[in-house]
Design a protein around this motif. Structure first.
Motif, PDB file in Angstrom:
ATOM      1  N   HIS A  14       0.992  -1.057   0.175  1.00 27.56           N
ATOM      2  CA  HIS A  14       0.102  -0.055   0.254  1.00 27.56           C
ATOM      3  C   HIS A  14       0.943   1.253  -0.113  1.00 27.56           C
ATOM      4  N   ARG A  15       0.449   2.399  -0.635  1.00 26.97           N
ATOM      5  CA  ARG A  15       1.044   3.533  -0.455  1.00 26.97           C
ATOM      6  C   ARG A  15       0.069   4.986  -0.696  1.00 26.97           C
ATOM      7  N   ARG A  16       0.492   5.905  -0.154  1.00 29.20           N
ATOM      8  CA  ARG A  16      -0.073   7.330  -0.352  1.00 29.20           C
ATOM      9  C   ARG A  16       0.456   7.691  -1.604  1.00 29.20           C
ATOM     10  N   CYS A  17      -0.402   8.143  -2.603  1.00 32.15           N
ATOM     11  CA  CYS A  17       0.093   9.024  -3.750  1.00 32.15           C
ATOM     12  C   CYS A  17      -0.872  10.287  -3.850  1.00 32.15           C
ATOM     13  N   THR A  18      -0.586  10.743  -5.204  1.00 29.70           N
ATOM     14  CA  THR A  18      -1.608  12.091  -5.364  1.00 29.70           C
ATOM     15  C   THR A  18      -2.264  11.783  -6.775  1.00 29.70           C
ATOM     16  N   SER A  19      -3.289  12.662  -6.976  1.00 28.79           N
ATOM     17  CA  SER A  19      -4.063  12.347  -8.301  1.00 28.79           C
ATOM     18  C   SER A  19      -3.218  12.767  -9.518  1.00 28.79           C
ATOM     19  N   SER A  20      -2.143  13.640  -9.242  1.00 26.16           N
ATOM     20  CA  SER A  20      -1.464  14.010 -10.298  1.00 26.16           C
ATOM     21  C   SER A  20      -0.518  12.658 -10.764  1.00 26.16           C
ATOM     22  N   GLU A  21      -0.143  11.964  -9.974  1.00 27.77           N
ATOM     23  CA  GLU A  21       0.463  10.754 -10.276  1.00 27.77           C
ATOM     24  C   GLU A  21       0.000   9.827 -10.923  1.00 27.77           C
ATOM     25  N   ALA A  22      -1.332   9.788 -10.714  1.00 29.45           N
ATOM     26  CA  ALA A  22      -2.323   8.639 -11.087  1.00 29.45           C
ATOM     27  C   ALA A  22      -3.000   8.936 -12.451  1.00 29.45           C
ATOM     28  N   PHE A  23      -3.334  10.342 -12.876  1.00 32.03           N
ATOM     29  CA  PHE A  23      -4.014  10.613 -14.004  1.00 32.03           C
ATOM     30  C   PHE A  23      -3.575  11.655 -14.862  1.00 32.03           C
ATOM     31  N   TYR A  24      -3.103  11.382 -16.108  1.00 33.86           N
ATOM     32  CA  TYR A  24      -2.467  12.206 -17.060  1.00 33.86           C
ATOM     33  C   TYR A  24      -3.187  13.607 -16.992  1.00 33.86           C
ATOM     34  N   GLY A  25      -2.456  14.646 -17.133  1.00 38.44           N
ATOM     35  CA  GLY A  25      -3.060  15.879 -16.989  1.00 38.44           C
ATOM     36  C   GLY A  25      -3.693  16.546 -15.897  1.00 38.44           C
ATOM     37  N   ASP A  26      -3.787  15.896 -14.745  1.00 42.12           N
ATOM     38  CA  ASP A  26      -4.265  16.177 -13.384  1.00 42.12           C
ATOM     39  C   ASP A  26      -3.084  17.052 -12.697  1.00 42.12           C
ATOM     40  N   HIS A  27      -3.479  18.421 -12.325  1.00 40.40           N
ATOM     41  CA  HIS A  27      -2.604  19.239 -11.688  1.00 40.40           C
ATOM     42  C   HIS A  27      -3.149  19.552 -10.213  1.00 40.40           C
ATOM     43  N   HIS A  28      -4.055  18.656  -9.701  1.00 42.48           N
ATOM     44  CA  HIS A  28      -4.746  18.945  -8.462  1.00 42.48           C
ATOM     45  C   HIS A  28      -3.832  18.505  -7.357  1.00 42.48           C
ATOM     46  N   ALA A  29      -3.062  17.421  -7.555  1.00 50.40           N
ATOM     47  CA  ALA A  29      -2.280  16.794  -6.436  1.00 50.40           C
ATOM     48  C   ALA A  29      -2.869  16.223  -5.238  1.00 50.40           C
ATOM     49  N   ALA A  30      -4.334  16.009  -5.504  1.00 49.23           N
ATOM     50  CA  ALA A  30      -5.170  15.503  -4.554  1.00 49.23           C
ATOM     51  C   ALA A  30      -4.668  14.279  -4.006  1.00 49.23           C
ATOM     52  N   PRO A  31      -4.825  14.096  -2.596  1.00 47.44           N
ATOM     53  CA  PRO A  31      -4.279  12.981  -2.061  1.00 47.44           C
ATOM     54  C   PRO A  31      -5.109  11.684  -2.190  1.00 47.44           C
ATOM     55  N   MET A  32      -4.479  10.588  -2.465  1.00 53.62           N
ATOM     56  CA  MET A  32      -5.284   9.401  -2.585  1.00 53.62           C
ATOM     57  C   MET A  32      -4.162   8.054  -2.309  1.00 53.62           C
ATOM     58  N   THR A  33      -4.711   7.123  -2.503  1.00 54.53           N
ATOM     59  CA  THR A  33      -3.961   5.861  -2.120  1.00 54.53           C
ATOM     60  C   THR A  33      -3.884   4.891  -3.444  1.00 54.53           C
ATOM     61  N   MET A  34      -2.834   4.016  -3.142  1.00 57.21           N
ATOM     62  CA  MET A  34      -2.681   2.809  -4.027  1.00 57.21           C
ATOM     63  C   MET A  34      -2.436   1.787  -3.390  1.00 57.21           C
ATOM     64  N   THR A  60      10.461  -1.595   0.938  1.00 55.66           N
ATOM     65  CA  THR A  60      10.704  -0.554   2.061  1.00 55.66           C
ATOM     66  C   THR A  60      11.602   0.724   1.613  1.00 55.66           C
ATOM     67  N   ARG A  61      12.485   0.208   0.700  1.00 54.35           N
ATOM     68  CA  ARG A  61      13.669   1.140   0.263  1.00 54.35           C
ATOM     69  C   ARG A  61      12.821   2.108  -0.714  1.00 54.35           C
ATOM     70  N   ARG A  62      11.907   1.791  -1.209  1.00 59.35           N
ATOM     71  CA  ARG A  62      10.991   2.812  -1.969  1.00 59.35           C
ATOM     72  C   ARG A  62       9.844   3.480  -1.346  1.00 59.35           C
ATOM     73  N   GLY A  63       9.921   3.095  -0.033  1.00 57.95           N
ATOM     74  CA  GLY A  63       8.998   3.884   0.720  1.00 57.95           C
ATOM     75  C   GLY A  63       7.404   3.265   0.792  1.00 57.95           C
ATOM     76  N   ARG A  64       7.337   2.115   0.251  1.00 56.54           N
ATOM     77  CA  ARG A  64       5.927   1.350   0.222  1.00 56.54           C
ATOM     78  C   ARG A  64       5.632   0.599   1.613  1.00 56.54           C
ATOM     79  N   GLN A  65       4.238   0.706   1.961  1.00 61.11           N
ATOM     80  CA  GLN A  65       4.189   0.090   3.069  1.00 61.11           C
ATOM     81  C   GLN A  65       3.822  -1.333   2.766  1.00 61.11           C
ATOM     82  N   PHE A  66       4.762  -2.388   3.221  1.00 62.94           N
ATOM     83  CA  PHE A  66       4.781  -3.670   2.799  1.00 62.94           C
ATOM     84  C   PHE A  66       3.800  -4.386   3.832  1.00 62.94           C
ATOM     85  N   LEU A  67       2.491  -5.217   3.557  1.00 57.95           N
ATOM     86  CA  LEU A  67       1.517  -5.593   4.437  1.00 57.95           C
ATOM     87  C   LEU A  67       2.066  -7.217   4.605  1.00 57.95           C
ATOM     88  N   ARG A  68       2.378  -7.670   3.702  1.00 53.98           N
ATOM     89  CA  ARG A  68       2.716  -9.310   3.652  1.00 53.98           C
ATOM     90  C   ARG A  68       3.423  -9.586   2.551  1.00 53.98           C
TER      91      ARG A  68
END
Ligand SMILES: [Zn+2]
Length: 253
Positions: A14-34, A60-68
């Protein structure tokens, strides 16, 4: 006639990301999760695993939350990684190919174009290198010399009822998986559509190999799937809500 496959999505990170990372052309950087998944397809006799997930040190090195470990989740639905014979690698990004060592008996199905790209002239460019672990790519080269890769150029049946289909967009050799399911033909889209919204609203993900290919992939997903609700996106937390829960972080279509 083959019996239909059951399709499971197993969340492992799991990780936190933003809408700008997920959607091309989005400049809102709204918080979301992946969320991060591996998928298992089984007709009761044959089992096919789609993608491998990353290892805990890499996550872990990439800052992801490793669940199992993905193998632990797969074990909960009766899939023993040590016995799995067929593994489809949708593409070579680090979050999809890291756990090859857990599958000592598997044949790995890859697209020619994916191996060519990540062993070729553009792989070291920062835009592309960022998304792979060089150790994973080297391991895949070794697996090839061990005759444990099957190369596909376009489409191929893996076992009766399961086939892979090359699409453009996210990577050079991205492939999606069509699966005969009791409800019709389902598609494990993996990162051809990270979120439901990517293919539902035709908005490309922001990490991409070629933009027109992204739209072609959305078209191919719709062509192959009997219905939109039979498409499994690669990273959408909504997968856990839209599908049927069978265990913690594990759902079935
Ligand atoms: Zn991914």
């Amino acid at each position: 006639m083959t019996s239909p496959f059951r399709i499971y999505a197993v969340r492992y990170a799991h990780r936190r990301c933003t809408s700008s990372e997920a959607f091309y052309g989005d400049h809102h950087a709204a918080p979301m999760t992946m969320d991060y998944f591996v998928w298992a397809l089984t007709d009761g006799v044959r089992t096919v695993v789609v993608d491998l997930g990353f290892t805990e040190p890499v996550g872990t090195r990439r800052g992801r939350q490793f669940l199992r470990c993905p193998s632990k989740g797969l074990a909960e639905i009766g899939v023993d990684c040590a016995r799995v014979e067929h593994v489809i690698l949708s593409h070579f990004h680090y979050d999809h190919v890291g756990n090859y060592a857990l599958f000592p008996r598997a044949t790995f199905y890859v697209q020619d174009a994916e191996m060519a790209f990540y062993t070729g002239r553009h792989a070291a460019l920062p835009a592309f290198r960022h998304s792979v672990e060089v150790d994973d790519v080297c391991a895949l080269v070794r697996l090839n010399y061990d005759q444990r890769l099957v190369f596909v150029d376009g489409e191929r049946e893996i076992v009766p009822g399961v086939s892979v289909h090359k699409v453009g967009g996210h990577t050079a050799g991205m492939q999606i998986v069509a699966v005969d399911h009791a409800k019709g033909r389902a598609v494990v889209a993996s990162d051809a559509s990270h979120y439901y919204r990517n293919f539902e609203e035709r908005i490309p993900f922001n990490t991409l190999h070629d933009l027109p290919g992204m739209y072609g992939a959305f078209d191919r997903i719709r062509q192959l799937a009997s219905a939109e609700n039979l498409v499994l996106p690669g990273h959408d937390p909504q997968v856990l809500q839209r599908l049927t829960s069978v265990a913690d972080g594990i759902v079935e279509l």
